[in-house]
Design an enzyme around this catalytic site. Structure first.
Site, PDB file in Angstrom:
ATOM      1  N   GLU A 116     -71.988 -16.951  29.892  1.00  0.00           N
ATOM      2  CA  GLU A 116     -72.923 -16.401  28.924  1.00  0.00           C
ATOM      3  C   GLU A 116     -74.356 -16.775  29.286  1.00  0.00           C
ATOM      4  O   GLU A 116     -74.624 -17.838  29.833  1.00  0.00           O
ATOM      5  CB  GLU A 116     -72.559 -16.889  27.518  1.00  0.00           C
ATOM      6  CG  GLU A 116     -71.238 -16.266  27.076  1.00  0.00           C
ATOM      7  CD  GLU A 116     -70.770 -16.702  25.707  1.00  0.00           C
ATOM      8  OE1 GLU A 116     -70.120 -15.896  25.036  1.00  0.00           O
ATOM      9  OE2 GLU A 116     -71.048 -17.837  25.302  1.00  0.00           O
ATOM     10  N   CYS A 136     -66.884 -26.592  32.228  1.00  0.00           N
ATOM     11  CA  CYS A 136     -67.599 -27.831  32.564  1.00  0.00           C
ATOM     12  C   CYS A 136     -66.559 -28.906  32.834  1.00  0.00           C
ATOM     13  O   CYS A 136     -65.521 -28.944  32.178  1.00  0.00           O
ATOM     14  CB  CYS A 136     -68.493 -28.237  31.384  1.00  0.00           C
ATOM     15  SG  CYS A 136     -69.619 -29.590  31.761  1.00  0.00           S
ATOM     16  N   CYS A 140     -67.974 -33.487  26.613  1.00  0.00           N
ATOM     17  CA  CYS A 140     -68.765 -33.973  25.472  1.00  0.00           C
ATOM     18  C   CYS A 140     -68.092 -33.461  24.203  1.00  0.00           C
ATOM     19  O   CYS A 140     -67.780 -32.268  24.094  1.00  0.00           O
ATOM     20  CB  CYS A 140     -70.200 -33.490  25.588  1.00  0.00           C
ATOM     21  SG  CYS A 140     -70.951 -34.022  27.144  1.00  0.00           S
ATOM     22  N   CYS A 143     -69.425 -30.384  22.078  1.00  0.00           N
ATOM     23  CA  CYS A 143     -69.868 -29.177  22.803  1.00  0.00           C
ATOM     24  C   CYS A 143     -68.701 -28.212  22.993  1.00  0.00           C
ATOM     25  O   CYS A 143     -67.632 -28.596  23.470  1.00  0.00           O
ATOM     26  CB  CYS A 143     -70.442 -29.597  24.156  1.00  0.00           C
ATOM     27  SG  CYS A 143     -70.817 -28.201  25.219  1.00  0.00           S
ATOM     28  N   CYS A 370     -77.279 -23.266  21.029  1.00  0.00           N
ATOM     29  CA  CYS A 370     -76.974 -24.362  21.928  1.00  0.00           C
ATOM     30  C   CYS A 370     -75.575 -24.904  21.714  1.00  0.00           C
ATOM     31  O   CYS A 370     -75.215 -25.274  20.602  1.00  0.00           O
ATOM     32  CB  CYS A 370     -77.881 -25.513  21.536  1.00  0.00           C
ATOM     33  SG  CYS A 370     -79.031 -25.946  22.734  1.00  0.00           S
TER      34      CYS A 370
HETATM   35  N1  SAH Z   1     -74.611 -29.649  30.631  1.00  0.00           N
HETATM   36  C1  SAH Z   1     -75.981 -29.801  30.384  1.00  0.00           C
HETATM   37  C2  SAH Z   1     -76.668 -28.532  29.947  1.00  0.00           C
HETATM   38  C3  SAH Z   1     -75.955 -27.637  28.986  1.00  0.00           C
HETATM   39  S1  SAH Z   1     -75.842 -28.104  27.296  1.00  0.00           S
HETATM   40  C4  SAH Z   1     -76.215 -30.904  29.374  1.00  0.00           C
HETATM   41  O1  SAH Z   1     -75.256 -31.374  28.781  1.00  0.00           O
HETATM   42  O2  SAH Z   1     -77.360 -31.316  29.223  1.00  0.00           O
HETATM   43  C5  SAH Z   1     -77.468 -27.845  26.611  1.00  0.00           C
HETATM   44  C6  SAH Z   1     -77.753 -28.773  25.415  1.00  0.00           C
HETATM   45  O3  SAH Z   1     -77.018 -28.381  24.232  1.00  0.00           O
HETATM   46  C7  SAH Z   1     -77.384 -30.207  25.680  1.00  0.00           C
HETATM   47  O4  SAH Z   1     -78.360 -31.094  25.214  1.00  0.00           O
HETATM   48  C8  SAH Z   1     -76.135 -30.348  24.862  1.00  0.00           C
HETATM   49  O5  SAH Z   1     -75.859 -31.682  24.587  1.00  0.00           O
HETATM   50  C9  SAH Z   1     -76.460 -29.524  23.647  1.00  0.00           C
HETATM   51  N2  SAH Z   1     -75.300 -29.144  22.852  1.00  0.00           N
HETATM   52  C10 SAH Z   1     -74.035 -28.981  23.260  1.00  0.00           C
HETATM   53  N3  SAH Z   1     -73.245 -28.610  22.220  1.00  0.00           N
HETATM   54  C11 SAH Z   1     -74.038 -28.551  21.136  1.00  0.00           C
HETATM   55  C12 SAH Z   1     -73.813 -28.191  19.765  1.00  0.00           C
HETATM   56  N4  SAH Z   1     -72.628 -27.810  19.343  1.00  0.00           N
HETATM   57  N5  SAH Z   1     -74.878 -28.215  18.922  1.00  0.00           N
HETATM   58  C13 SAH Z   1     -76.105 -28.552  19.374  1.00  0.00           C
HETATM   59  N6  SAH Z   1     -76.376 -28.878  20.656  1.00  0.00           N
HETATM   60  C14 SAH Z   1     -75.354 -28.886  21.526  1.00  0.00           C
HETATM   61 FE1  SF4 Z   2     -70.778 -30.001  29.784  1.00  0.00          FE
HETATM   62 FE2  SF4 Z   2     -71.298 -29.392  27.222  1.00  0.00          FE
HETATM   63 FE3  SF4 Z   2     -71.400 -31.929  28.022  1.00  0.00          FE
HETATM   64 FE4  SF4 Z   2     -73.295 -30.209  28.817  1.00  0.00          FE
HETATM   65  S1  SF4 Z   2     -72.905 -30.858  26.710  1.00  0.00           S
HETATM   66  S2  SF4 Z   2     -72.206 -31.717  30.088  1.00  0.00           S
HETATM   67  S3  SF4 Z   2     -72.073 -28.316  29.035  1.00  0.00           S
HETATM   68  S4  SF4 Z   2     -69.560 -30.629  28.024  1.00  0.00           S
END
Ligand code: SAH
Ligand code: SF4
Length: 393
Positions: A116, A136, A140, A143, A370
């Protein structure tokens, strides 16, 4: 259709544009690589550099997809190029437009996988959020992408191709004869904040960003590109040296105990090691400040004590703290912090001298915010119960 209904448009009718017949794709090749490619295809060495410049401009400045359009190349040379190469970007599968103008593109890459891409228009700029991996490797717990296994890394062509595809959709390529700056840039900023961990696909991300930054093409300044990492410490210095873009870090917690749970890569490189790498970044990359992303999870990481610990930890690092209200997704094991809590947290950070904007969720109605991205086609996801169990452990 009422204005409040998101527009979903199926664009499957658009012809496929994936490399399928063995012709090599020129999109994603750096200048050096393109030079070698053209020489290998029989271009005399003394001409090759000029040909690279010409082809580069056609592809990345004018947005050409057809060698026949390259009118400053001899006809038989164009025919040779068309015979051996193609200019292919990923296939646009569908486009959703949110009430607030945010666009979410579902994009198909070779192998039938999907990622996406999100375009967020604002009054003074437009930001394109691109993906670097399908899924990924990291998990996390807050996420949505993290619930999906890594399927594969994107190639440089697939990464820069997302920018090209969005420019197609926004009709942003200049018209023939149109000078630079003739119209405002719709995509003025790029954020590597879509699916995947960009620093686990370093070479492709670097090549794609070098192409996007090249002054004779897409021409985005390195200060308008932000790479977000969960904290792959050994690659942070390389990012400064080889890309030089702005850096954002998914910080999200102020103790190792909580960060281990939220961002499990913390077990590999803890907060202290991460902060050491971040302290060196601004100087190495000659950029101003680092963005600390901090997702606000109710009762998990959002106390006044957390805010005070955060400012203490980052002391001495030129920083901005982006507070992200948690974006919920089906089965997510967390809740978004209350607005008052987020504001109280922001106030403490602000009082300590740091900008602490609260990010406004965009495109929530189309699951484009995000952390909500996940490709619906991929299997092998963890169950909600597994995610909930992990978040408690
Ligand atoms: N993998 C990278 C970039 C992609 S995520 C990283 O983790 O930085 C982009 C941002 O969105 C990151 O700061 C991540 O922690 C945040 N993010 C992920 N899931 C989220 C959610 N459900 N609500 C708000 N932010 C989120
Ligand atoms: Fe991967 Fe989501 Fe963690 Fe970013 S926030 S490193 S996309 S699992």
């Amino acid at each position: 259709m009422p204005a409040t209904t998101p527009i979903t448009q199926d664009v499957r009718a658009i012809p496929r544009n994936l490399p399928e017949d063995g012709r090599a794709n020129l999109v994603g090749q750096t200048r050096k690589c393109l030079l070698e490619t053209l020489i290998a295809a029989g271009t005399p060495e003394r001409q090759a550099r000029m040909r690279v410049g010409q082809i580069w401009q056609w592809i990345y400045h004018w947005g050409a997809r057809d060698f026949a359009a390259m009118t400053n190349l001899a006809k038989d040379y164009r025919a040779m190029l068309a015979d051996r190469f193609e200019i292919a970007v990923p296939e646009l599968v569908s486009r959703h437009v949110s009430d607030d103008g945010t666009r979410k593109y579902l994009v198909r890459i070779a192998g039938g996988h999907e990622v996406e891409v999100v375009y967020i228009p604002e009054t003074d700029r437009g930001t394109l959020c691109i993906s670097s991996q399908v899924g990924c490797t990291l998990t996390c717990s807050f996420c949505h992408t993290g619930t999906q296994k890594l399927v594969r890394n994107l190639t440089a062509g697939e990464i820069v191709g997302q920018i090209m595809l969005a420019r197609d959709d926004l009709n942003e390529w200049p018209e023939p004869g149109e000078g630079t700056g003739a119209r405002p840039r719709l995509i003025s900023n790029i954020v590597l904040m879509g699916m995947g961990e960009p620093l686990y696909n370093f070479d492709a991300v670097r090549d794609a960003m070098q192409i996007a930054m090249d002054g004779e093409g897409i021409s985005l300044s390195r200060r308008r590109i932000t790479l977000s990492t969960s904290g792959v410490v050994p690659e942070i210095a390389r990012t400064a040296e080889e890309i030089g873009c702005l850096l954002a870090v998914s910080f999200h917690a102020t103790t190792d105990e909580v960060r281990n749970r939220l961002v499990p890569i913390n077990k590999r490189w803890n907060i202290a090691e991460l902060l050491d790498a971040l302290r060196a970044y601004p100087k190495l990359s000659n950029s101003e400040r680092i963005t600390f992303e901090y997702v606000m999870l109710k009762g998990v990481n959002d106390s006044d004590q957390d805010a005070r610990r955060l400012v203490k930890l980052i002391q001495g690092i030129p920083a901005k703290i982006n507070l992200i209200p948690f974006n919920e997704w089906p089965g997510a094991p967390y809740l978004r912090s209350d607005r008052e809590r987020i504001e109280a947290f922001a106030h403490i950070v602000y009082q300590a001298g740091y900008a602490s904007p609260i990010r406004t969720p965009r495109g929530e109605d189309i699951m484009a915010a995000c952390g909500q991205l996940k490709s619906a086609t991929e299997r092998g996801r963890r169950s909600n119960a597994q995610i909930a169990a992990q978040s408690r452990s």
